[in-house]
Write a protein that holds these residues in place. Sequence first.
Motif, PDB file in Angstrom:
ATOM      1  N   ALA A 164     -87.185 104.829 -45.642  1.00  0.00           N
ATOM      2  CA  ALA A 164     -87.796 103.878 -46.566  1.00  0.00           C
ATOM      3  C   ALA A 164     -89.173 104.402 -46.931  1.00  0.00           C
ATOM      4  N   MET A 165     -89.460 104.487 -48.213  1.00  0.00           N
ATOM      5  CA  MET A 165     -90.748 104.977 -48.685  1.00  0.00           C
ATOM      6  C   MET A 165     -91.439 103.890 -49.487  1.00  0.00           C
ATOM      7  N   VAL A 166     -92.757 103.827 -49.350  1.00  0.00           N
ATOM      8  CA  VAL A 166     -93.564 102.875 -50.105  1.00  0.00           C
ATOM      9  C   VAL A 166     -94.620 103.672 -50.867  1.00  0.00           C
ATOM     10  N   VAL A 167     -94.614 103.550 -52.181  1.00  0.00           N
ATOM     11  CA  VAL A 167     -95.659 104.151 -53.006  1.00  0.00           C
ATOM     12  C   VAL A 167     -96.723 103.075 -53.221  1.00  0.00           C
ATOM     13  N   ALA A 168     -97.911 103.304 -52.679  1.00  0.00           N
ATOM     14  CA  ALA A 168     -99.022 102.353 -52.787  1.00  0.00           C
ATOM     15  C   ALA A 168    -100.067 102.962 -53.717  1.00  0.00           C
ATOM     16  N   VAL A 169    -100.326 102.306 -54.832  1.00  0.00           N
ATOM     17  CA  VAL A 169    -101.147 102.905 -55.893  1.00  0.00           C
ATOM     18  C   VAL A 169    -102.393 102.069 -56.178  1.00  0.00           C
ATOM     19  N   ASP A 170    -103.527 102.728 -56.194  1.00  0.00           N
ATOM     20  CA  ASP A 170    -104.786 102.139 -56.615  1.00  0.00           C
ATOM     21  C   ASP A 170    -104.818 102.157 -58.141  1.00  0.00           C
ATOM     22  N   THR A 171    -104.799 100.977 -58.772  1.00  0.00           N
ATOM     23  CA  THR A 171    -104.776 100.914 -60.239  1.00  0.00           C
ATOM     24  C   THR A 171    -106.111 100.429 -60.809  1.00  0.00           C
ATOM     25  N   GLY A 172    -107.176 100.523 -60.025  1.00  0.00           N
ATOM     26  CA  GLY A 172    -108.488 100.150 -60.528  1.00  0.00           C
ATOM     27  C   GLY A 172    -108.916 101.050 -61.676  1.00  0.00           C
ATOM     28  N   ARG A 173    -109.901 100.592 -62.453  1.00  0.00           N
ATOM     29  CA  ARG A 173    -110.302 101.352 -63.636  1.00  0.00           C
ATOM     30  C   ARG A 173    -110.912 102.708 -63.285  1.00  0.00           C
ATOM     31  N   ASN A 174    -111.282 102.907 -62.010  1.00  0.00           N
ATOM     32  CA  ASN A 174    -111.771 104.220 -61.579  1.00  0.00           C
ATOM     33  C   ASN A 174    -110.720 105.299 -61.786  1.00  0.00           C
ATOM     34  N   MET A 175    -109.429 104.897 -61.807  1.00  0.00           N
ATOM     35  CA  MET A 175    -108.360 105.877 -61.972  1.00  0.00           C
ATOM     36  C   MET A 175    -108.216 106.335 -63.424  1.00  0.00           C
ATOM     37  N   ALA A 176    -108.922 105.665 -64.336  1.00  0.00           N
ATOM     38  CA  ALA A 176    -108.882 106.075 -65.739  1.00  0.00           C
ATOM     39  C   ALA A 176    -110.004 107.050 -66.076  1.00  0.00           C
ATOM     40  N   ALA A 177    -110.800 107.410 -65.076  1.00  0.00           N
ATOM     41  CA  ALA A 177    -111.905 108.341 -65.309  1.00  0.00           C
ATOM     42  C   ALA A 177    -111.373 109.759 -65.491  1.00  0.00           C
ATOM     43  N   THR A 178    -112.291 110.686 -65.705  1.00  0.00           N
ATOM     44  CA  THR A 178    -111.921 112.074 -65.974  1.00  0.00           C
ATOM     45  C   THR A 178    -111.755 112.873 -64.693  1.00  0.00           C
ATOM     46  N   ALA A 179    -110.692 113.665 -64.649  1.00  0.00           N
ATOM     47  CA  ALA A 179    -110.441 114.555 -63.522  1.00  0.00           C
ATOM     48  C   ALA A 179    -111.155 115.887 -63.746  1.00  0.00           C
ATOM     49  N   PRO A 180    -111.286 116.712 -62.721  1.00  0.00           N
ATOM     50  CA  PRO A 180    -111.973 117.999 -62.873  1.00  0.00           C
ATOM     51  C   PRO A 180    -111.368 118.918 -63.931  1.00  0.00           C
ATOM     52  N   ASP A 181    -110.068 118.756 -64.235  1.00  0.00           N
ATOM     53  CA  ASP A 181    -109.453 119.619 -65.251  1.00  0.00           C
ATOM     54  C   ASP A 181    -109.691 119.107 -66.668  1.00  0.00           C
ATOM     55  N   GLY A 182    -110.429 118.015 -66.803  1.00  0.00           N
ATOM     56  CA  GLY A 182    -110.725 117.472 -68.114  1.00  0.00           C
ATOM     57  C   GLY A 182    -109.767 116.401 -68.588  1.00  0.00           C
ATOM     58  N   GLY A 183    -108.647 116.239 -67.894  1.00  0.00           N
ATOM     59  CA  GLY A 183    -107.700 115.190 -68.232  1.00  0.00           C
ATOM     60  C   GLY A 183    -108.041 113.898 -67.527  1.00  0.00           C
ATOM     61  N   SER A 184    -107.153 112.929 -67.606  1.00  0.00           N
ATOM     62  CA  SER A 184    -107.361 111.641 -66.954  1.00  0.00           C
ATOM     63  C   SER A 184    -106.860 111.679 -65.515  1.00  0.00           C
ATOM     64  N   LYS A 185    -107.617 111.054 -64.609  1.00  0.00           N
ATOM     65  CA  LYS A 185    -107.177 110.956 -63.221  1.00  0.00           C
ATOM     66  C   LYS A 185    -105.845 110.209 -63.122  1.00  0.00           C
ATOM     67  N   SER A 186    -105.641 109.241 -64.015  1.00  0.00           N
ATOM     68  CA  SER A 186    -104.406 108.467 -63.964  1.00  0.00           C
ATOM     69  C   SER A 186    -103.186 109.329 -64.244  1.00  0.00           C
ATOM     70  N   GLU A 187    -103.334 110.378 -65.049  1.00  0.00           N
ATOM     71  CA  GLU A 187    -102.202 111.266 -65.331  1.00  0.00           C
ATOM     72  C   GLU A 187    -101.787 112.029 -64.075  1.00  0.00           C
ATOM     73  N   ILE A 188    -102.750 112.452 -63.281  1.00  0.00           N
ATOM     74  CA  ILE A 188    -102.437 113.151 -62.035  1.00  0.00           C
ATOM     75  C   ILE A 188    -101.829 112.180 -61.032  1.00  0.00           C
ATOM     76  N   ALA A 189    -102.387 110.970 -60.960  1.00  0.00           N
ATOM     77  CA  ALA A 189    -101.839 109.959 -60.057  1.00  0.00           C
ATOM     78  C   ALA A 189    -100.407 109.608 -60.431  1.00  0.00           C
ATOM     79  N   GLN A 190    -100.152 109.475 -61.726  1.00  0.00           N
ATOM     80  CA  GLN A 190     -98.802 109.177 -62.205  1.00  0.00           C
ATOM     81  C   GLN A 190     -97.842 110.304 -61.831  1.00  0.00           C
ATOM     82  N   PHE A 191     -98.286 111.532 -61.971  1.00  0.00           N
ATOM     83  CA  PHE A 191     -97.439 112.679 -61.642  1.00  0.00           C
ATOM     84  C   PHE A 191     -97.115 112.699 -60.153  1.00  0.00           C
ATOM     85  N   ALA A 192     -98.088 112.330 -59.315  1.00  0.00           N
ATOM     86  CA  ALA A 192     -97.838 112.253 -57.872  1.00  0.00           C
ATOM     87  C   ALA A 192     -96.738 111.237 -57.577  1.00  0.00           C
TER      88      ALA A 192
END
Length: 294
Positions: A78-106
């Motif tokens: 049994a697996m549980v995906v627990a995701v932080d959806t605060g607006r901090n996740m919409a900030a910019t990642a080091p690669d210049g994209g959105s942090k939320s895109e990396i989180a979504q990919f995970a």
Amino acid sequence: MSTSRLAKVRARLDLPTVRRAAGLLEGRHRSIYSGHGQDFDEMAEYHMGDDVSDIDWKASASYGEPVIRRFVRDSNLAMVVAVDTGRNMAATAPDGGSKSEIAQFAAEIVCYLARSRGDTVALVAGDAERVVQIPARGGTEHMEMLLRRIESMFEVDAPASDLNRVLDRVLTWFNRRSLVVLITDEARPRPEHELSLKRLRTRHEVMVVQVGDAVPTTFGDRPIDDVDRHLDIPEYMRSHKALDSEARAAAERRRQDVAAMLRRQGVEGVTANSEDELIDRLIDLLRRQRRVRR
């Protein structure tokens, strides 16, 4: 959605990568349960919700507190995906994209691996004002629905992060021992989250996927703003070498503090700064997680 997210993940992962990642989850089908008629595994402290009939009264008298006999049997994980959806996740990642895109990919990789192995996945996603929970099920349609729900909650005008709400909901909602994959950013978990993380770790296997934060001085003359509160840093300050060094040093201290907390609680974590980097980092995390004692 016109295109399956799981199909997109499959297109990005070559077969050896999938086999290696799935192989690192092997052995987790031997999940811990209490009961009789199974192979004995260990003595464990009694917790609310355990079957009273499994208490070993003689051993409890010796220990001075109630203990139960644990057994193992084969079972899907049994697996549980627990995701932080605060607006901090919409900030910019080091690669210049959105942090939320990396989180979504995970989340997509976790669901893809679970689907390919026949495992079930549940979702807990939330912030300061919202908590969404979806029971564990298997199958492609279920995984796609989970991923669409996560995507819909990532937005720059989302409520602030509240990781304790997410951790506490997982703790109170799941009695069965599970693998909890917490997806947040590199600034979390913070000291105020340590108690919740400790409680969660006593009941479940936990691993943390953190998305890196961009240092404001990285982007030169590009306009920037803070997602939590307006912070307009002039370009001449962002190009100042001393300020850049200080900002990077502060970010590194913060990363080290979070890493130290995870070590104290016996939790494996990994930080990814891009989607491409995430794949190798997740495989490394699964490798380290496999060595962690339950």
